[in-house]
Design an enzyme around this catalytic site. Sequence first.
Site, PDB file in Angstrom:
ATOM      1  N   VAL A  43       0.803  -1.222   0.000  1.00 30.61           N
ATOM      2  CA  VAL A  43       0.000   0.000   0.000  1.00 30.61           C
ATOM      3  C   VAL A  43       0.839   1.277   0.000  1.00 30.61           C
ATOM      4  O   VAL A  43       0.308   2.362  -0.268  1.00 30.61           O
ATOM      5  CB  VAL A  43      -0.958  -0.006   1.216  1.00 30.61           C
ATOM      6  CG1 VAL A  43      -0.208   0.303   2.510  1.00 30.61           C
ATOM      7  CG2 VAL A  43      -2.125   0.949   1.025  1.00 30.61           C
ATOM      8  N   TYR A  44       2.139   1.180   0.272  1.00 30.40           N
ATOM      9  CA  TYR A  44       2.990   2.376   0.299  1.00 30.40           C
ATOM     10  C   TYR A  44       3.222   2.881  -1.132  1.00 30.40           C
ATOM     11  O   TYR A  44       3.685   2.146  -1.972  1.00 30.40           O
ATOM     12  CB  TYR A  44       4.354   2.072   0.926  1.00 30.40           C
ATOM     13  CG  TYR A  44       4.332   1.663   2.367  1.00 30.40           C
ATOM     14  CD1 TYR A  44       3.225   1.837   3.180  1.00 30.40           C
ATOM     15  CD2 TYR A  44       5.454   1.064   2.946  1.00 30.40           C
ATOM     16  CE1 TYR A  44       3.233   1.448   4.513  1.00 30.40           C
ATOM     17  CE2 TYR A  44       5.464   0.675   4.279  1.00 30.40           C
ATOM     18  CZ  TYR A  44       4.360   0.862   5.051  1.00 30.40           C
ATOM     19  OH  TYR A  44       4.367   0.463   6.366  1.00 30.40           O
ATOM     20  N   SER A  45       2.936   4.152  -1.477  1.00 29.14           N
ATOM     21  CA  SER A  45       2.357   5.167  -0.625  1.00 29.14           C
ATOM     22  C   SER A  45       1.082   5.702  -1.276  1.00 29.14           C
ATOM     23  O   SER A  45       1.063   6.753  -1.878  1.00 29.14           O
ATOM     24  CB  SER A  45       3.371   6.293  -0.436  1.00 29.14           C
ATOM     25  OG  SER A  45       3.903   6.656  -1.726  1.00 29.14           O
TER      26      SER A  45
END
Length: 318
Positions: free
Chosen positions: A52-54
Amino acid sequence: METRTLGRSGITVPPLAFGGNVFGWTIDRQMSFRLLDALVERGLNFIDTADVYSAWVDGNQGGESETIIGEWLKKSGRRDGMIIATKVGKPMGGDKKGLSAAYIKRAVEESLKRLQTDYIDLYQSHDDDKSVPLEETLAAFDALIKAGKVRAIGASNYEGPRLAQALRISEQNGLARYETLQPKFNLYDRQEYEQNLAPVVTAHGVGVINFYALASGFLTGKYRAAEDAAKSPRGQSVVEGYLNPRGLRILKALDAVSEQHQVTPTQVALAWNLKQPGITAPIASATSVEQLDELAQALELRLSAEDVRVLDEASAWK
């Protein structure tokens, strides 16, 4: 450099994990490559990231950090010398979230593609997904290990009872178990870990790679007054969360110990962290080589029993 083992996995790491959330967020690809090169030069080969980054950055969709790491791994040819940890489960848009077997199977392939590798050293549940039976999640991870796509698995943001339950299920069913836990823990945020998580991880030999090891920068001494909130995008939340009588007591103790050793509060906060039961490798990040050097030098600091007592008393939550 001293190394530590991630739980019972047999995977050895330096006593500091670099937080890859900065890649593609607060630093661009070029600076990310510089930092990754510098990490290797300093023997810090343990990188923690997440799919999920970023995604929270305008224009991003998630995967940016993994993509940058993958491009660097390909360019540098250093995959075999690195320990890459990533995570699955946070919402990535649409139905891309959670810890169902079907989604884990899908998400790992996407992470492997972005990382440009055929295996992940440590694959972690980013959040506890109580809508999915633990048996299903753990069986899915077990299959990935047997397929050679993952070396070990870990949990992030799990409560003590749920972690204990997951460990029991793994043992009862002959499934791979969570070898690591990634909780929030630092000199200020101690209570939840010490009260509910430390007993579980120490009893079961689970390694801890804690996030927010510097309390979002508060323990660096950067935020000492309300007006310091303007020093960074997250400054307001840091000031609101930590700038109080207890926080100021902690800063005063950090100042006293750092002055005695002629080091920085950052280095003292990390050195204290490494003295705590169960802690394997705190996660900390940097946006410059100079900041990285400060983190690396913390690993050489040896606090005395009196130093630890001073810090413990100033940060006591009971």
